[in-house]
Design an enzyme around this catalytic site. Structure first.
Site, PDB file in Angstrom:
ATOM      1  N   LYS A 145       0.868  -1.189   0.000  1.00 14.42           N
ATOM      2  CA  LYS A 145       0.000   0.000   0.000  1.00 14.42           C
ATOM      3  C   LYS A 145       0.898   1.230   0.000  1.00 14.42           C
ATOM      4  O   LYS A 145       1.810   1.338   0.820  1.00 14.42           O
ATOM      5  CB  LYS A 145      -0.877   0.024   1.248  1.00 14.42           C
ATOM      6  CG  LYS A 145      -2.168  -0.726   1.099  1.00 14.42           C
ATOM      7  CD  LYS A 145      -3.073  -0.385   2.273  1.00 14.42           C
ATOM      8  CE  LYS A 145      -4.335  -1.221   2.235  1.00 14.42           C
ATOM      9  NZ  LYS A 145      -5.146  -0.995   3.444  1.00 14.42           N
ATOM     10  N   GLU A 239      -7.308  -5.504  -1.324  1.00 12.87           N
ATOM     11  CA  GLU A 239      -8.331  -5.195  -0.316  1.00 12.87           C
ATOM     12  C   GLU A 239      -9.756  -5.263  -0.860  1.00 12.87           C
ATOM     13  O   GLU A 239     -10.537  -4.311  -0.738  1.00 12.87           O
ATOM     14  CB  GLU A 239      -8.057  -3.825   0.325  1.00 12.87           C
ATOM     15  CG  GLU A 239      -8.721  -3.694   1.690  1.00 12.87           C
ATOM     16  CD  GLU A 239      -8.292  -2.463   2.457  1.00 12.87           C
ATOM     17  OE1 GLU A 239      -7.080  -2.271   2.625  1.00 12.87           O
ATOM     18  OE2 GLU A 239      -9.167  -1.705   2.867  1.00 12.87           O
ATOM     19  N   ASN A 247      -7.410  -3.137   8.939  1.00 10.93           N
ATOM     20  CA  ASN A 247      -7.760  -1.756   9.305  1.00 10.93           C
ATOM     21  C   ASN A 247      -8.411  -1.678  10.676  1.00 10.93           C
ATOM     22  O   ASN A 247      -8.992  -0.645  11.034  1.00 10.93           O
ATOM     23  CB  ASN A 247      -8.714  -1.163   8.255  1.00 10.93           C
ATOM     24  CG  ASN A 247      -8.053  -1.116   6.895  1.00 10.93           C
ATOM     25  OD1 ASN A 247      -6.870  -0.830   6.792  1.00 10.93           O
ATOM     26  ND2 ASN A 247      -8.807  -1.423   5.847  1.00 10.93           N
TER      27      ASN A 247
HETATM   28  P1  NAD Z   1       7.353   8.024  10.522  1.00  7.78           P
HETATM   29  O1  NAD Z   1       7.775   7.464   9.256  1.00  7.78           O
HETATM   30  O2  NAD Z   1       6.925   9.441  10.570  1.00  7.78           O
HETATM   31  O3  NAD Z   1       8.518   7.820  11.591  1.00  7.78           O
HETATM   32  C1  NAD Z   1       8.333   8.270  12.907  1.00  7.78           C
HETATM   33  C2  NAD Z   1       9.471   9.197  13.366  1.00  7.78           C
HETATM   34  O4  NAD Z   1      10.595   8.394  13.694  1.00  7.78           O
HETATM   35  C3  NAD Z   1       9.945  10.172  12.313  1.00  7.78           C
HETATM   36  O5  NAD Z   1      10.252  11.390  12.943  1.00  7.78           O
HETATM   37  C4  NAD Z   1      11.203   9.513  11.772  1.00  7.78           C
HETATM   38  O6  NAD Z   1      12.128  10.416  11.227  1.00  7.78           O
HETATM   39  C5  NAD Z   1      11.751   8.874  13.014  1.00  7.78           C
HETATM   40  N1  NAD Z   1      12.581   7.709  12.772  1.00  7.78           N
HETATM   41  C6  NAD Z   1      12.424   6.758  11.832  1.00  7.78           C
HETATM   42  N2  NAD Z   1      13.299   5.777  12.025  1.00  7.78           N
HETATM   43  C7  NAD Z   1      14.031   6.105  13.101  1.00  7.78           C
HETATM   44  C8  NAD Z   1      15.093   5.477  13.785  1.00  7.78           C
HETATM   45  N3  NAD Z   1      15.546   4.290  13.437  1.00  7.78           N
HETATM   46  N4  NAD Z   1      15.626   6.124  14.853  1.00  7.78           N
HETATM   47  C9  NAD Z   1      15.155   7.320  15.259  1.00  7.78           C
HETATM   48  N5  NAD Z   1      14.146   7.948  14.661  1.00  7.78           N
HETATM   49  C10 NAD Z   1      13.589   7.342  13.586  1.00  7.78           C
HETATM   50  O7  NAD Z   1       6.143   7.193  11.165  1.00  7.78           O
HETATM   51  P2  NAD Z   1       5.804   5.636  11.197  1.00  7.78           P
HETATM   52  O8  NAD Z   1       5.079   5.435  12.463  1.00  7.78           O
HETATM   53  O9  NAD Z   1       6.953   4.794  10.869  1.00  7.78           O
HETATM   54  O10 NAD Z   1       4.777   5.487   9.978  1.00  7.78           O
HETATM   55  C11 NAD Z   1       3.522   6.108   9.996  1.00  7.78           C
HETATM   56  C12 NAD Z   1       3.021   6.214   8.575  1.00  7.78           C
HETATM   57  O11 NAD Z   1       2.885   4.912   8.019  1.00  7.78           O
HETATM   58  C13 NAD Z   1       1.671   6.878   8.445  1.00  7.78           C
HETATM   59  O12 NAD Z   1       1.711   7.812   7.422  1.00  7.78           O
HETATM   60  C14 NAD Z   1       0.740   5.739   8.066  1.00  7.78           C
HETATM   61  O13 NAD Z   1      -0.336   6.155   7.290  1.00  7.78           O
HETATM   62  C15 NAD Z   1       1.661   4.842   7.308  1.00  7.78           C
HETATM   63  N6  NAD Z   1       1.236   3.431   7.286  1.00  7.78           N
HETATM   64  C16 NAD Z   1       1.217   2.803   6.086  1.00  7.78           C
HETATM   65  C17 NAD Z   1       0.868   1.469   6.008  1.00  7.78           C
HETATM   66  C18 NAD Z   1       0.903   0.772   4.692  1.00  7.78           C
HETATM   67  O14 NAD Z   1       0.486  -0.380   4.630  1.00  7.78           O
HETATM   68  N7  NAD Z   1       1.400   1.385   3.656  1.00  7.78           N
HETATM   69  C19 NAD Z   1       0.551   0.759   7.178  1.00  7.78           C
HETATM   70  C20 NAD Z   1       0.597   1.434   8.389  1.00  7.78           C
HETATM   71  C21 NAD Z   1       0.941   2.774   8.438  1.00  7.78           C
HETATM   72  N1  GLY Z   2      -1.998  -1.427   7.042  1.00  6.67           N
HETATM   73  C1  GLY Z   2      -3.138  -1.980   6.406  1.00  6.67           C
HETATM   74  C2  GLY Z   2      -2.837  -2.720   5.175  1.00  6.67           C
HETATM   75  O1  GLY Z   2      -1.712  -2.835   4.759  1.00  6.67           O
HETATM   76  O2  GLY Z   2      -3.728  -3.224   4.561  1.00  6.67           O
END
Ligand code: NAD
Ligand code: GLY
Length: 369
Positions: A145, A239, A247
Site C-alpha cells: 500500500k 483489499e 484496518n
Molecule cells: P514516521 O515514518 O513518521 O517515523 C516516525 C518518526 O521516527 C519520524 O520522525 C522519523 O524520522 C523517526 N525515525 C524513523 N526511524 C528512526 C530510527 N531508526 N531512529 C530514530 N528515529 C527514527 O512514522 P511511522 O510510524 O513509521 O509510519 C507512519 C506512517 O505509516 C503513516 O503515514 C501511516 O499512514 C503509514 N502506514 C502505512 C501502512 C501501509 O500499509 N502502507 C501501514 C501502516 C501505516
Molecule cells: N496497514 C493496512 C494494510 O496494509 O492493509
C-alpha cells in the site's frame, strides 16, 4: 545476520522479507541480488540520513552499487503531492530508467511516499523497503500500500505497488524513542487481536522483555507480524475483502489524526492505539465479545502503557458529530455505509456494516466528553 526469512506471494510480485540484527552494514551483500543494474536512489528523511545514511551508503559502495540520495523533510505532513512531484522530478532529471531501483529508507511515511513515487515514475520502477521504525517493520513496508494525504482525508490517493525486497534490521530501532516504539506496537497487537490468539498471549506473557526492547523478542515480533500480514496480503492483495481486517481500529484512528490536522501531538500509531480500544469497546456494546475479552485487551494496554485516550487539547475542539463526519471520509465507507472491523474473540475479527449508531455514539461520547 539474517535470522528469519519470509516470502510474500502476490499477483503483482513475489518477494522476500529478511529480518535480523545489524544488517545495515552488510546491506550491499543482501541488496545486490535484488537489483538489476547496480544503480540505486536512496530516499530518506533528514533524521535517518544523519543516523544511518553513511553506513548504508558505505556497504552499497563496497559492492559496487552506485548510490544517489534524495533527502526530504521529516513528518506526516510530507505525505503530499508536492513531495511526490519533487521526488519524481529529481528522478527524471537523473534520467532514471526502469532497471534502476528506489530504496525507501525510513519509517512508514518514507515507505508510503517512495512506494507511490516508484509506482508512478516511468509507470513503475523497482523499489526496496528498508524500514527503520517498528511500525514500518511490522506493517507498512509489507503489502504494497502506498499513498499520500489530502485535505479530505488520509491515504486517499495512492496505489498498490509491491516492493522487490524488505530488509528489516532491528538494530535500527535502537535510536527510536519509546513513544515511537509503542506507536508501532499498536499495529503488533492488531495482528494478535484480529487473527492470532497465540501471538497475543505470547505478547502478554513477554511484556517486560518487549518493554526492554530485547533483540530476540523484537525479531520474533517483526517475524510473526509480517507472517500474519503476508498471509492476508497473499489472499487479498487489493483489499477486496479480508485485507480490510488489517484496518482494525484505523477508521477511528484516521479520524483522530485528521481532526488533529496530522500534528505530532498524536502520531499515527497512537491514533491507531486509541482506535483499537474504541473498536473493542464497540464490539462489547454490540454484544460481539464478552466483558472479559475487553478487560484482557485493556489490561495489556495498561501493562504496555499504550495510548488509550484522546488528549484534552483535542477533546476540547471536537464533538461526537465532528468525529462521526471524519469517520465518513475514510476509505472504508461503501455506498455511504461505514464498515467497521469488530472483534468476536481474541484472534477473530469481522467486518460489520450494521452496527448501531447509538452504540458508536456512546463509545465516542465516552472518549470525547
Ligand atoms: P514516521 O515514518 O513518521 O517515523 C516516525 C518518526 O521516527 C519520524 O520522525 C522519523 O524520522 C523517526 N525515525 C524513523 N526511524 C528512526 C530510527 N531508526 N531512529 C530514530 N528515529 C527514527 O512514522 P511511522 O510510524 O513509521 O509510519 C507512519 C506512517 O505509516 C503513516 O503515514 C501511516 O499512514 C503509514 N502506514 C502505512 C501502512 C501501509 O500499509 N502502507 C501501514 C501502516 C501505516
Ligand atoms: N496497514 C493496512 C494494510 O496494509 O492493509
Amino acid at each position: 545476520m539474517v535470522k528469519k526469512k519470509l516470502r510474500v506471494n502476490t499477483n503483482q510480485k513475489s518477494y522476500d522479507i529478511l529480518i535480523g540484527n545489524n544488517l545495515i552494514n552488510k546491506a550491499g551483500n543482501f541488496l545486490k541480488n535484488y537489483i538489476k543494474n547496480q544503480r540505486v536512489f536512496i530516499i530518506t528523511n533528514k533524521t535517518i540520513h544523519k543516523l544511518y545514511y553513511a553506513s548504508l551508503e558505505k556497504s552499497l559502495t563496497k559492492k559496487n552499487i552506485k548510490t544517489y540520495k534524495i533527502i526530504i523533510g521529516d513528518g506526516e505532513n510530507q505525505k503530499n503531492i508536492k513531495t511526490i512531484n519533487s521526488i519524481c522530478s529529481i528522478l527524471l532529471n537523473y534520467k532514471i530508467n526502469r532497471d534502476d531501483t528506489l530504496i525507501a529508507f525510513g519509517g512508514g511515511v518514507i515507505g508510503d511516499i517512495v512506494g507511490f513515487s516508484a509506482s508512478i515514475t516511468l509507470r513503475g520502477v523497482n523499489f526496496i523497503q528498508i524500514p527503520t521504525t517498528l511500525l514500518a517493520q511490522v506493517d507498512s513496508s509489507v503489502g504494497g500500500k502506498t499513498g499520500i494525504n489530502t485535505q479530505v482525508g488520509k491515504n486517499l490517493i495512492g496505489t498498490f505497488f509491491q516492493p522487490n525486497l524488505v530488509l528489516a534490521d532491528v538494530s535500527l530501532l535502537r535510536s527510536l524513542s519509546h513513544r515511537e516504539f509503542l506507536a508501532g506496537y499498536a499495529e503488533v497487537i492488531k495482528y494478535g487481536l484480529i487473527m492470532d490468539k497465540p501471538f497475543f498471549n505470547w505478547l502478554v506473557k513477554n511484556e517486560s522483555r518487549i518493554n526492554r526492547h530485547e533483540v530476540k523478542y523484537i525479531i520474533e515480533i517483526v517475524f510473526r507480524s509480517c507472517k500474519n500480514k503476508a498471509k492476508i496480503v497473499n489472499k487479498d492483495e487489493n483489499e477486496k475483502n479480508i485485507r480490510a481486517l488489517l484496518n482494525f481500529g484505523h477508521t477511528f484512528g484516521h479520524a483522530i489524526e485528521s481532526l488533529n490536522n496530522y500534528k505530532k501531538s498524536i502520531i499515527h500509531g497512537e491514533a491507531v492505539s486509541i482506535g483499537i480500544l474504541m473498536a473493542v469497546e464497540l464490539s462489547l456494546l454490540e454484544g460481539k465479545i464478552k466483558k472479559v475479552i475487553e478487560e484482557k485487551v485493556r489490561a495489556h494496554f495498561h501493562q504496555m502503557k499504550l495510548k488509550s485516550s484522546i488528549p484534552n487539547k483535542l477533546k476540547s475542539k471536537i464533538s461526537v458529530s465532528k468525529f462521526m463526519n471524519a469517520m465518513q471520509s475514510d476509505k472504508k465507507v461503501k455506498d455511504n455505509n461505514l464498515n467497521l472491523i469488530l472483534l468476536k474473540e481474541v484472534g477473530n475479527a469481522i467486518i460489520v456494516d450494521n452496527f448501531s449508531t447509538s452504540n458508536l455514539r456512546k463509545v465516542l461520547k465516552k472518549h470525547i466528553e
